[in-house]
Structures are given as structure tokens and as C-alpha cells.
Write a protein that holds these residues in place. Structure first.
Motif, PDB file in Angstrom:
ATOM      1  N   LYS A  94       0.832  -1.206   0.000  1.00 17.06           N
ATOM      2  CA  LYS A  94       0.000   0.000   0.000  1.00 17.06           C
ATOM      3  C   LYS A  94       0.870   1.261   0.000  1.00 17.06           C
ATOM      4  O   LYS A  94       0.565   2.251  -0.669  1.00 17.06           O
ATOM      5  N   GLU A  95       1.968   1.235   0.732  1.00 13.41           N
ATOM      6  CA  GLU A  95       2.868   2.390   0.787  1.00 13.41           C
ATOM      7  C   GLU A  95       3.515   2.642  -0.573  1.00 13.41           C
ATOM      8  O   GLU A  95       3.676   3.786  -0.988  1.00 13.41           O
ATOM      9  N   LEU A  96       3.890   1.583  -1.259  1.00 10.43           N
ATOM     10  CA  LEU A  96       4.512   1.727  -2.571  1.00 10.43           C
ATOM     11  C   LEU A  96       3.534   2.325  -3.575  1.00 10.43           C
ATOM     12  O   LEU A  96       3.926   3.140  -4.409  1.00 10.43           O
ATOM     13  N   LYS A  97       2.259   1.922  -3.466  1.00 11.60           N
ATOM     14  CA  LYS A  97       1.241   2.484  -4.369  1.00 11.60           C
ATOM     15  C   LYS A  97       1.098   3.980  -4.153  1.00 11.60           C
ATOM     16  O   LYS A  97       0.836   4.734  -5.087  1.00 11.60           O
ATOM     17  N   GLU A  98       1.251   4.422  -2.901  1.00  9.51           N
ATOM     18  CA  GLU A  98       1.098   5.846  -2.583  1.00  9.51           C
ATOM     19  C   GLU A  98       2.300   6.680  -3.016  1.00  9.51           C
ATOM     20  O   GLU A  98       2.151   7.850  -3.339  1.00  9.51           O
ATOM     21  N   THR A  99       3.494   6.084  -2.995  1.00  9.25           N
ATOM     22  CA  THR A  99       4.707   6.877  -3.215  1.00  9.25           C
ATOM     23  C   THR A  99       5.515   6.483  -4.438  1.00  9.25           C
ATOM     24  O   THR A  99       6.297   7.284  -4.940  1.00  9.25           O
ATOM     25  N   GLY A 100       5.407   5.245  -4.874  1.00  6.86           N
ATOM     26  CA  GLY A 100       6.303   4.725  -5.890  1.00  6.86           C
ATOM     27  C   GLY A 100       7.432   3.965  -5.216  1.00  6.86           C
ATOM     28  O   GLY A 100       7.422   3.799  -3.995  1.00  6.86           O
ATOM     29  N   GLN A 101       8.394   3.513  -6.013  1.00  5.82           N
ATOM     30  CA  GLN A 101       9.508   2.774  -5.420  1.00  5.82           C
ATOM     31  C   GLN A 101      10.809   3.106  -6.123  1.00  5.82           C
ATOM     32  O   GLN A 101      10.809   3.643  -7.222  1.00  5.82           O
ATOM     33  N   ILE A 102      11.896   2.797  -5.470  1.00  7.10           N
ATOM     34  CA  ILE A 102      13.219   3.049  -6.022  1.00  7.10           C
ATOM     35  C   ILE A 102      13.457   2.062  -7.164  1.00  7.10           C
ATOM     36  O   ILE A 102      13.224   0.861  -6.991  1.00  7.10           O
ATOM     37  N   PRO A 103      13.909   2.557  -8.322  1.00  6.51           N
ATOM     38  CA  PRO A 103      14.170   1.650  -9.443  1.00  6.51           C
ATOM     39  C   PRO A 103      15.106   0.511  -9.028  1.00  6.51           C
ATOM     40  O   PRO A 103      16.027   0.703  -8.250  1.00  6.51           O
ATOM     41  N   SER A 104      14.835  -0.659  -9.546  1.00 11.18           N
ATOM     42  CA  SER A 104      15.573  -1.907  -9.330  1.00 11.18           C
ATOM     43  C   SER A 104      15.266  -2.578  -7.992  1.00 11.18           C
ATOM     44  O   SER A 104      15.742  -3.675  -7.731  1.00 11.18           O
ATOM     45  N   SER A 105      14.448  -1.948  -7.132  1.00  6.35           N
ATOM     46  CA  SER A 105      14.126  -2.591  -5.857  1.00  6.35           C
ATOM     47  C   SER A 105      13.030  -3.633  -6.038  1.00  6.35           C
ATOM     48  O   SER A 105      12.221  -3.556  -6.965  1.00  6.35           O
ATOM     49  N   ILE A 106      13.029  -4.612  -5.142  1.00  8.92           N
ATOM     50  CA  ILE A 106      11.916  -5.553  -5.059  1.00  8.92           C
ATOM     51  C   ILE A 106      11.243  -5.328  -3.711  1.00  8.92           C
ATOM     52  O   ILE A 106      11.880  -4.873  -2.769  1.00  8.92           O
ATOM     53  N   ASN A 107       9.964  -5.619  -3.651  1.00  6.99           N
ATOM     54  CA  ASN A 107       9.203  -5.390  -2.430  1.00  6.99           C
ATOM     55  C   ASN A 107       8.981  -6.695  -1.681  1.00  6.99           C
ATOM     56  O   ASN A 107       8.339  -7.604  -2.181  1.00  6.99           O
ATOM     57  N   ILE A 108       9.565  -6.768  -0.480  1.00  9.86           N
ATOM     58  CA  ILE A 108       9.308  -7.879   0.439  1.00  9.86           C
ATOM     59  C   ILE A 108       8.981  -7.233   1.782  1.00  9.86           C
ATOM     60  O   ILE A 108       9.884  -6.773   2.481  1.00  9.86           O
ATOM     61  N   PRO A 109       7.689  -7.141   2.145  1.00  4.94           N
ATOM     62  CA  PRO A 109       7.334  -6.492   3.411  1.00  4.94           C
ATOM     63  C   PRO A 109       8.068  -7.098   4.606  1.00  4.94           C
ATOM     64  O   PRO A 109       8.360  -8.297   4.635  1.00  4.94           O
ATOM     65  N   LEU A 110       8.376  -6.248   5.581  1.00  2.22           N
ATOM     66  CA  LEU A 110       9.152  -6.653   6.751  1.00  2.22           C
ATOM     67  C   LEU A 110       8.641  -7.944   7.377  1.00  2.22           C
ATOM     68  O   LEU A 110       9.425  -8.822   7.736  1.00  2.22           O
ATOM     69  N   GLY A 111       7.333  -8.077   7.504  1.00  5.67           N
ATOM     70  CA  GLY A 111       6.762  -9.236   8.185  1.00  5.67           C
ATOM     71  C   GLY A 111       7.074 -10.577   7.544  1.00  5.67           C
ATOM     72  O   GLY A 111       6.959 -11.617   8.200  1.00  5.67           O
ATOM     73  N   ILE A 112       7.478 -10.581   6.261  1.00  8.35           N
ATOM     74  CA  ILE A 112       7.764 -11.849   5.594  1.00  8.35           C
ATOM     75  C   ILE A 112       9.201 -11.944   5.058  1.00  8.35           C
ATOM     76  O   ILE A 112       9.532 -12.881   4.341  1.00  8.35           O
ATOM     77  N   VAL A 113      10.054 -10.994   5.423  1.00  4.42           N
ATOM     78  CA  VAL A 113      11.434 -10.999   4.916  1.00  4.42           C
ATOM     79  C   VAL A 113      12.141 -12.316   5.221  1.00  4.42           C
ATOM     80  O   VAL A 113      12.726 -12.937   4.326  1.00  4.42           O
ATOM     81  N   SER A 114      12.095 -12.763   6.455  1.00  2.00           N
ATOM     82  CA  SER A 114      12.816 -13.988   6.825  1.00  2.00           C
ATOM     83  C   SER A 114      12.323 -15.188   6.030  1.00  2.00           C
ATOM     84  O   SER A 114      13.133 -15.957   5.486  1.00  2.00           O
ATOM     85  N   GLN A 115      11.005 -15.356   5.930  1.00  2.00           N
ATOM     86  CA  GLN A 115      10.493 -16.536   5.217  1.00  2.00           C
ATOM     87  C   GLN A 115      10.804 -16.457   3.727  1.00  2.00           C
ATOM     88  O   GLN A 115      11.119 -17.467   3.097  1.00  2.00           O
ATOM     89  N   GLU A 116      10.773 -15.272   3.149  1.00  3.89           N
ATOM     90  CA  GLU A 116      11.060 -15.147   1.719  1.00  3.89           C
ATOM     91  C   GLU A 116      12.544 -15.396   1.427  1.00  3.89           C
ATOM     92  O   GLU A 116      12.884 -16.024   0.429  1.00  3.89           O
ATOM     93  N   LEU A 117      13.433 -14.898   2.286  1.00  2.00           N
ATOM     94  CA  LEU A 117      14.866 -15.131   2.081  1.00  2.00           C
ATOM     95  C   LEU A 117      15.237 -16.595   2.314  1.00  2.00           C
ATOM     96  O   LEU A 117      16.277 -17.048   1.850  1.00  2.00           O
ATOM     97  N   ALA A 118      14.372 -17.318   3.019  1.00  2.00           N
ATOM     98  CA  ALA A 118      14.604 -18.740   3.269  1.00  2.00           C
ATOM     99  C   ALA A 118      13.859 -19.627   2.266  1.00  2.00           C
ATOM    100  O   ALA A 118      14.013 -20.852   2.289  1.00  2.00           O
ATOM    101  N   ALA A 119      13.082 -19.031   1.354  1.00  2.00           N
ATOM    102  CA  ALA A 119      12.298 -19.789   0.374  1.00  2.00           C
ATOM    103  C   ALA A 119      13.225 -20.499  -0.615  1.00  2.00           C
ATOM    104  O   ALA A 119      14.409 -20.181  -0.715  1.00  2.00           O
ATOM    105  N   SER A 120      12.650 -21.409  -1.375  1.00  3.17           N
ATOM    106  CA  SER A 120      13.443 -22.110  -2.398  1.00  3.17           C
ATOM    107  C   SER A 120      13.860 -21.132  -3.488  1.00  3.17           C
ATOM    108  O   SER A 120      13.218 -20.099  -3.702  1.00  3.17           O
ATOM    109  N   ASP A 121      14.924 -21.478  -4.200  1.00  2.00           N
ATOM    110  CA  ASP A 121      15.410 -20.639  -5.298  1.00  2.00           C
ATOM    111  C   ASP A 121      14.305 -20.410  -6.329  1.00  2.00           C
ATOM    112  O   ASP A 121      14.092 -19.298  -6.800  1.00  2.00           O
TER     113      ASP A 121
END
Length: 125
Positions: free
Chosen positions: A37-64
Motif C-alpha cells: 500500500k505504501e509503494l502504491k502511494e509513493t512509488g519505489q526506487i528503481p531496481s528494488s523488489i518489495n518484500i514487506p518486513l513481516g515476511i522478509v525472513s520466510q522469503e529469504l529462506a524460500a526455495s530458489d
């Protein structure tokens, strides 16, 4: 189980100049930990990917394969340069600490985060 101690000095700090060059450095991964929702309001830095804080650990531990299918980027290796940002640098520091706890060794926080980027780029905060 004992808590994991994270040495905050192990989390590097980057500034606008470093982040500005990231679109030319695809081997580094810029992760925006704000909510979609925040990205929709402001935009994002080019080349960034969005992984909300609450799921960072599980996403970085996900399969390739799962990581690549969700984010269109290869899952980072333990030595991949990871740079986290959010709105003001607080959530991104937590995300950087979580990545370090997972064994990532080149972890940095864009301390000024979106507020600094937006000010320098003339974008909405």
C-alpha cells in the motif's frame, strides 16, 4: 532456546549515492520492506523488489525457484550484497538484522530510505 544476538555494527550503512548506482549493479539486491500500500502511494526506487518486513525472513529462506517466480530475481546467496530500505530506515534495519541472522554476510541499510530518496528525486514522501 536462547535469543540470537545480532551485532548491529555488522549491518553496514549506505547512502543515496550508493543506491542511485544500483540499477547498474544487478549483482546487488535492493529490498523495499514497506507494505505494498505504501509503494502504491509513493512509488519505489528503481531496481528494488518489495518484500514487506513481516515476511522478509520466510522469503529469504524460500526455495530458489519460488523466490525467482515471485520476484523475478535470483534468490540471493549468503554473500550477495543485500541493501534494505523502508520509509525512514527503522524497519529496514530490522530486516537487515533478520537477514544477518539467516546467515547473509553482506547486509546493509539505506539509513535515509524513502524519505531521503524522495527528497533528492523530487518524489512524494
Amino acid at each position: 532456546m536462547e535469543g540470537v544476538y545480532i551485532n548491529k555494527s555488522a549491518i553496514g550503512i549506505v547512502d543515496y549515492a550508493v543506491v542511485k548506482k544500483l540499477s547498474k549493479e544487478p549483482q546487488k539486491l535492493l529490498i523495499d520492506v514497506r507494505e505494498p500500500k505504501e509503494l502504491k502511494e509513493t512509488g519505489q526506487i528503481p531496481s528494488s523488489i518489495n518484500i514487506p518486513l513481516g515476511i522478509v525472513s520466510q522469503e529469504l529462506a524460500a526455495s530458489d525457484q519460488l523466490f525467482k517466480s515471485k520476484y523475478g530475481r535470483n534468490k540471493p546467496n549468503p554473500d550477495t550484497a543485500l541493501i534494505f530500505h523502508c520509509r525512514s530506515g527503522v524497519r529496514s534495519l530490522k530486516a537487515a538484522e533478520a537477514a544477518a541472522a539467516l546467515g547473509f554476510t553482506d547486509v546493509k541499510n539505506y539509513e535515509g530510505s524513502w524519505l531521503d530518496w524522495a527528497e533528492r528525486e523530487g518524489l512524494p514522501k
